[in-house]
Write an enzyme that holds these catalytic residues in place. Sequence first.
Site, PDB file in Angstrom:
ATOM      1  N   ASN A 251       0.872  -1.178   0.000  1.00  0.00           N
ATOM      2  CA  ASN A 251       0.000   0.000   0.000  1.00  0.00           C
ATOM      3  C   ASN A 251       0.910   1.231   0.000  1.00  0.00           C
ATOM      4  OD1 ASN A 251      -1.745   2.087   0.526  1.00  0.00           O
ATOM      5  ND2 ASN A 251      -2.346   1.376   2.570  1.00  0.00           N
ATOM      6  N   TRP A 252       1.004   1.866  -1.141  1.00  0.00           N
ATOM      7  CA  TRP A 252       1.926   3.002  -1.271  1.00  0.00           C
ATOM      8  C   TRP A 252       1.367   4.278  -0.630  1.00  0.00           C
ATOM      9  CZ3 TRP A 252       4.737   3.010  -6.753  1.00  0.00           C
ATOM     10  CH2 TRP A 252       5.687   1.982  -6.750  1.00  0.00           C
ATOM     11  N   LYS A 253       0.100   4.240  -0.212  1.00  0.00           N
ATOM     12  CA  LYS A 253      -0.520   5.420   0.402  1.00  0.00           C
ATOM     13  C   LYS A 253      -0.291   6.634  -0.513  1.00  0.00           C
ATOM     14  CE  LYS A 253      -0.042   3.157   4.823  1.00  0.00           C
ATOM     15  NZ  LYS A 253       0.032   3.235   6.267  1.00  0.00           N
TER      16      LYS A 253
ATOM     17  N   HIS B  74      -9.453   1.217   5.309  1.00  0.00           N
ATOM     18  CA  HIS B  74      -8.161   1.453   5.974  1.00  0.00           C
ATOM     19  C   HIS B  74      -8.371   2.465   7.106  1.00  0.00           C
ATOM     20  CE1 HIS B  74      -4.005   2.511   6.716  1.00  0.00           C
ATOM     21  NE2 HIS B  74      -3.657   1.439   6.023  1.00  0.00           N
TER      22      HIS B  74
ATOM     23  N   GLU C 107      -6.665   4.853   7.990  1.00  0.00           N
ATOM     24  CA  GLU C 107      -6.386   6.247   7.588  1.00  0.00           C
ATOM     25  C   GLU C 107      -7.578   6.864   6.858  1.00  0.00           C
ATOM     26  OE1 GLU C 107      -2.607   5.437   5.708  1.00  0.00           O
ATOM     27  OE2 GLU C 107      -1.782   4.952   7.681  1.00  0.00           O
TER      28      GLU C 107
ATOM     29  N   GLU D 141      -5.086  -4.682  10.740  1.00  0.00           N
ATOM     30  CA  GLU D 141      -4.049  -3.661  10.905  1.00  0.00           C
ATOM     31  C   GLU D 141      -4.307  -2.871  12.187  1.00  0.00           C
ATOM     32  OE1 GLU D 141      -2.164  -2.668   6.783  1.00  0.00           O
ATOM     33  OE2 GLU D 141      -3.661  -1.184   7.323  1.00  0.00           O
TER      34      GLU D 141
ATOM     35  N   GLY E  60       3.081   2.204  10.812  1.00  0.00           N
ATOM     36  CA  GLY E  60       4.092   3.258  10.652  1.00  0.00           C
ATOM     37  C   GLY E  60       4.867   3.581  11.910  1.00  0.00           C
TER      38      GLY E  60
ATOM     39  N   SER F 126       3.819  -2.205  10.357  1.00  0.00           N
ATOM     40  CA  SER F 126       5.267  -2.315  10.582  1.00  0.00           C
ATOM     41  C   SER F 126       5.845  -3.681  10.207  1.00  0.00           C
ATOM     42  CB  SER F 126       5.621  -1.950  12.033  1.00  0.00           C
ATOM     43  OG  SER F 126       5.304  -0.591  12.284  1.00  0.00           O
TER      44      SER F 126
ATOM     45  N   GLY G   1       3.004  -1.114   4.237  1.00  0.00           N
ATOM     46  CA  GLY G   1       3.082   0.307   3.887  1.00  0.00           C
ATOM     47  C   GLY G   1       4.511   0.693   3.556  1.00  0.00           C
ATOM     48  N   GLY G   2       5.200   1.294   4.506  1.00  0.00           N
ATOM     49  CA  GLY G   2       6.544   1.860   4.279  1.00  0.00           C
ATOM     50  C   GLY G   2       7.509   0.920   3.576  1.00  0.00           C
TER      51      GLY G   2
END
Length: 257
Positions: free
Chosen positions: A10-12, A93, A95, A168, A174, A214, A235-236
């Site tokens: 997920n590149w957000k 999600h 976010e 999640e 993150g 993470s 993510g990251g």
Amino acid sequence: MTRRPYIVGNWKMHGTRAMLSEARAIDRAAQRHMKVEVALAPPYTLIHPIHREAEQIAVGAQDCHHAEGGAFTGDISAAMIADAGAKFVILGHSERRQGHGESDALVRAKAEAALAAGLRIIMCCGESAATRDSDKAVAFVKKQLKASLPPAEQMPAEIADKLTVAYEPIWAIGTGNAATTDDIAEMHSAIRALLVELFGEEQGSEVRILYGGSVKPDNAAAIFAVPDVGGALVGGASLTADSFMGIALAASEPFEN
Ligand code: 13P
């Protein structure tokens, strides 16, 4: 589980066309890890260019609107992302739930729209730190997930193909602090029981449940060894081919046995 492990990036809100080379590298590497299903959810603007070039990975979106079309300035429908080459969409999600006030009912409406457009869905759920601290995480997640999913009679026949769940925990996203394997095991087993209750043994036991929060190359193998973990939503660490494919490599091992 008979399905391949599913590793989704997920590149957000990261990535311009300069990132296409990274997507290419991920696609090339994915061709060497055929036992793992690798997919990327870039920003909307990169769905079509990545789809056009990708030979192995599926491309998806990070959200969609619940309506088929209309006067919704700035929004994008499920049919539009499918037209751009998306095969799946991430929904619910944290976010989006937190930053955009998305309720369970809205997330469910989006899921129905996405499935009607032929997309697969990755339904996210997860508790806050406060909910976990008050020992209500399992009850919260089960309630959130149940209210966010369309009921069985509105699901397509091949539920386990169309639906993936991603657990999640918000406090793990993150932060560098992934959930412990014990916490993941407890939650994934509760989610599995709910899926079986909702969709029956045959389908409910086959739906993949991803863990997200993470996940890195160095903790991935331990997470993938947990029962009922069918992959990861990353993510990251999905932003570079090196770290993302390090996670995919870890997924190919426990599942090969
Ligand atoms: P991180 O892997 O950066 O913690 O993000 C997890 C996530 O939110 C994926 O959807």
